[in-house]
Structure formats: structure tokens, C-alpha cells
Design a protein around this motif. Sequence first.
Motif, mmCIF file in Angstrom:
data_model
loop_
_atom_site.group_PDB
_atom_site.id
_atom_site.type_symbol
_atom_site.label_atom_id
_atom_site.label_comp_id
_atom_site.label_asym_id
_atom_site.label_seq_id
_atom_site.Cartn_x
_atom_site.Cartn_y
_atom_site.Cartn_z
ATOM 1 N N TYR A 188 0.859 -1.267 -0.105
ATOM 2 C CA TYR A 188 0.084 -0.012 0.003
ATOM 3 C C TYR A 188 0.763 1.237 0.152
ATOM 4 O O TYR A 188 0.621 2.120 -0.562
ATOM 5 N N ILE A 189 1.667 1.174 0.822
ATOM 6 C CA ILE A 189 2.543 2.414 0.883
ATOM 7 C C ILE A 189 3.612 2.794 -0.182
ATOM 8 O O ILE A 189 3.930 3.709 -0.570
ATOM 9 N N ARG A 190 4.109 1.497 -0.789
ATOM 10 C CA ARG A 190 4.959 1.798 -2.066
ATOM 11 C C ARG A 190 4.316 2.394 -3.054
ATOM 12 O O ARG A 190 5.010 3.371 -4.019
ATOM 13 N N ALA A 191 3.187 2.469 -3.393
ATOM 14 C CA ALA A 191 2.498 3.359 -4.611
ATOM 15 C C ALA A 191 2.202 4.800 -4.045
ATOM 16 O O ALA A 191 1.773 5.535 -5.014
ATOM 17 N N ALA A 192 2.035 5.033 -2.762
ATOM 18 C CA ALA A 192 1.641 6.191 -2.443
ATOM 19 C C ALA A 192 2.519 7.046 -2.014
ATOM 20 O O ALA A 192 2.622 8.360 -1.912
ATOM 21 N N LEU A 193 3.771 6.622 -1.806
ATOM 22 C CA LEU A 193 4.965 7.436 -1.362
ATOM 23 C C LEU A 193 6.273 7.511 -2.338
ATOM 24 O O LEU A 193 6.324 6.492 -3.042
ATOM 25 N N PRO A 194 6.868 8.516 -2.081
ATOM 26 C CA PRO A 194 8.124 8.412 -3.038
ATOM 27 C C PRO A 194 9.236 7.207 -2.740
ATOM 28 O O PRO A 194 9.076 6.746 -1.604
ATOM 29 N N GLY A 195 9.908 6.742 -3.753
ATOM 30 C CA GLY A 195 10.729 5.710 -3.431
ATOM 31 C C GLY A 195 11.860 5.775 -2.161
ATOM 32 O O GLY A 195 11.838 4.803 -1.580
ATOM 33 N N TRP A 196 12.366 6.861 -2.124
ATOM 34 C CA TRP A 196 13.388 7.071 -0.974
ATOM 35 C C TRP A 196 12.713 7.166 0.498
ATOM 36 O O TRP A 196 13.020 6.554 1.245
ATOM 37 N N PHE A 197 11.490 7.645 0.333
ATOM 38 C CA PHE A 197 10.729 7.657 1.670
ATOM 39 C C PHE A 197 10.287 6.420 2.106
ATOM 40 O O PHE A 197 10.170 5.886 3.124
ATOM 41 N N THR A 198 9.868 5.651 0.917
ATOM 42 C CA THR A 198 9.104 4.041 0.989
ATOM 43 C C THR A 198 10.526 3.298 1.720
ATOM 44 O O THR A 198 10.348 2.514 2.668
ATOM 45 N N ALA A 199 11.722 3.501 1.280
ATOM 46 C CA ALA A 199 12.659 2.602 1.581
ATOM 47 C C ALA A 199 13.065 2.979 3.091
ATOM 48 O O ALA A 199 13.299 1.980 3.938
ATOM 49 N N ALA A 200 12.936 4.131 3.410
ATOM 50 C CA ALA A 200 13.471 4.661 4.852
ATOM 51 C C ALA A 200 12.325 4.000 5.985
ATOM 52 O O ALA A 200 12.553 3.611 6.880
ATOM 53 N N VAL A 201 11.173 4.063 5.536
ATOM 54 C CA VAL A 201 9.967 3.750 6.304
ATOM 55 C C VAL A 201 10.023 2.183 6.324
ATOM 56 O O VAL A 201 9.712 1.606 7.556
#
Length: 234
Positions: A188-201
Amino acid sequence: MFLFIGTANFIPKDAHTWFIFPFLVIMLLGYFAGKRLTTVRSIIIACLILAVASLAADYVMRVLGYRGWVMKQVSNVVVYGIFFLTGFLYKRVKANFQLLLCGVVCIAIALCMMNGTLYPRSLQSCKFPASFPFMLYNLGALAIMAFVFARIKLPDWKWLNTYNQRGFTIYLYQNWVFYAFHLLVFRYIRAALPGWFTAAVTVASLFVLHLWLSRYFELIENWAARHITRLLRT
């Protein structure tokens, strides 16, 4: 037996359990190694013998083409046996610039060997089964880390200490955590957030989730260990 060879298809991505069999063999042999290898010289000689055995295993599998289960386990036991023996050297060898130089040279040789001919260019591909350049690269990394951590002091963080103490438990059950995280959050978060932020989260969430679930996995392990011990004594 599936825990020894990592082929239980009903467990999500269970292949990481491959390490149990060679590690059990190393634990058994390690008892005798601890009794016999009492000097730095004897430990280094044993490591050199195992290094030659690693090259021989690579020759049998990569040149002669025999890549059966037995040879793969021999290669794993030999390489990880070297890592085990280097643990005996940790408190006996000074983390000086000579050790740093040895680490850099080992990594350089490993990278030169992974040229796409006998060994693939991917270190991950050289890991299964463990090969000679994989062994060299990791010995070099360990030497460099020993040099660095001899000169810096890590923060005394309770969560980090607990994570290190439960490292084996976390590793053993890591795929269950990844599987649950992927089903519940990542898709769910991969499609909604930027790549770098998704990786950090993802990294932060997995750290917390691993740590939290390891508490319960550890309880299960302790319960099983008590009952197995009781059965063996009867």
C-alpha cells in the motif's frame, strides 16, 4: 529435515534455513577445534587448509560440473568454518593498519576473481554455495570492520543491544516478518509514497517489527528447548 536443507515449500521463502545444516556441523567440529587450536599459528594454519579445501570444492563444482547436495554442503562448511575460526583470532590479533591492508587486499582479489568467467560478477551468486571469492570478500570486510570498531565506540542503545542479542532468532524467523509486512503494509505505501521515503519507512518498520516479534519467537524457542531437554533426560 526441511529445516536442514531449506526446501519446505509450505513456508514462505523458507530457503534461508539452508544454513542450519552446515552450522550444526561447524558447532560439532568447533568443540574439537577449541580444544586443539590454542595458538594464533595453529588457527591460521587451519584457516589456510580450509581455504585450499574451498578452492578444491570450487574446482569440483565449477570446473568438473558436479554440483550435488553433498559438495554444496562441503563448500558451505569449509567457508563458514573459516569464519568460525577467525572468531578465535578476534581477541588475539591487533586491529592495526596491517590488518586493514589485508582486508583491502582480500576484497580486491575477490572482486578480480568475480570477472564473469569461473565466478559470476554477483557476490550474492557466489554465496550459494559459499565460494572462495565470497570467503575472501567477507574476510576482508571483517578485517576492515575490526579496524574501524577498534577506534570508535558504538552508542549503548538498549534496542540495538537487544537486536544483537536476538540476532539468531531474528534471522531464523525473518521471512515471516517480511511476508507479513509485505501483505499488510508494503503493497500500500509503495504506490503512495516516494521511493526514498518508502525505503526509509520500510527499514525503520522492519527493525521495530523484527524486534517486537523476536520477543515472542524467543519465548517459543525457550519453551521448546526446555521440553526437548526434559525429554533427553528421561
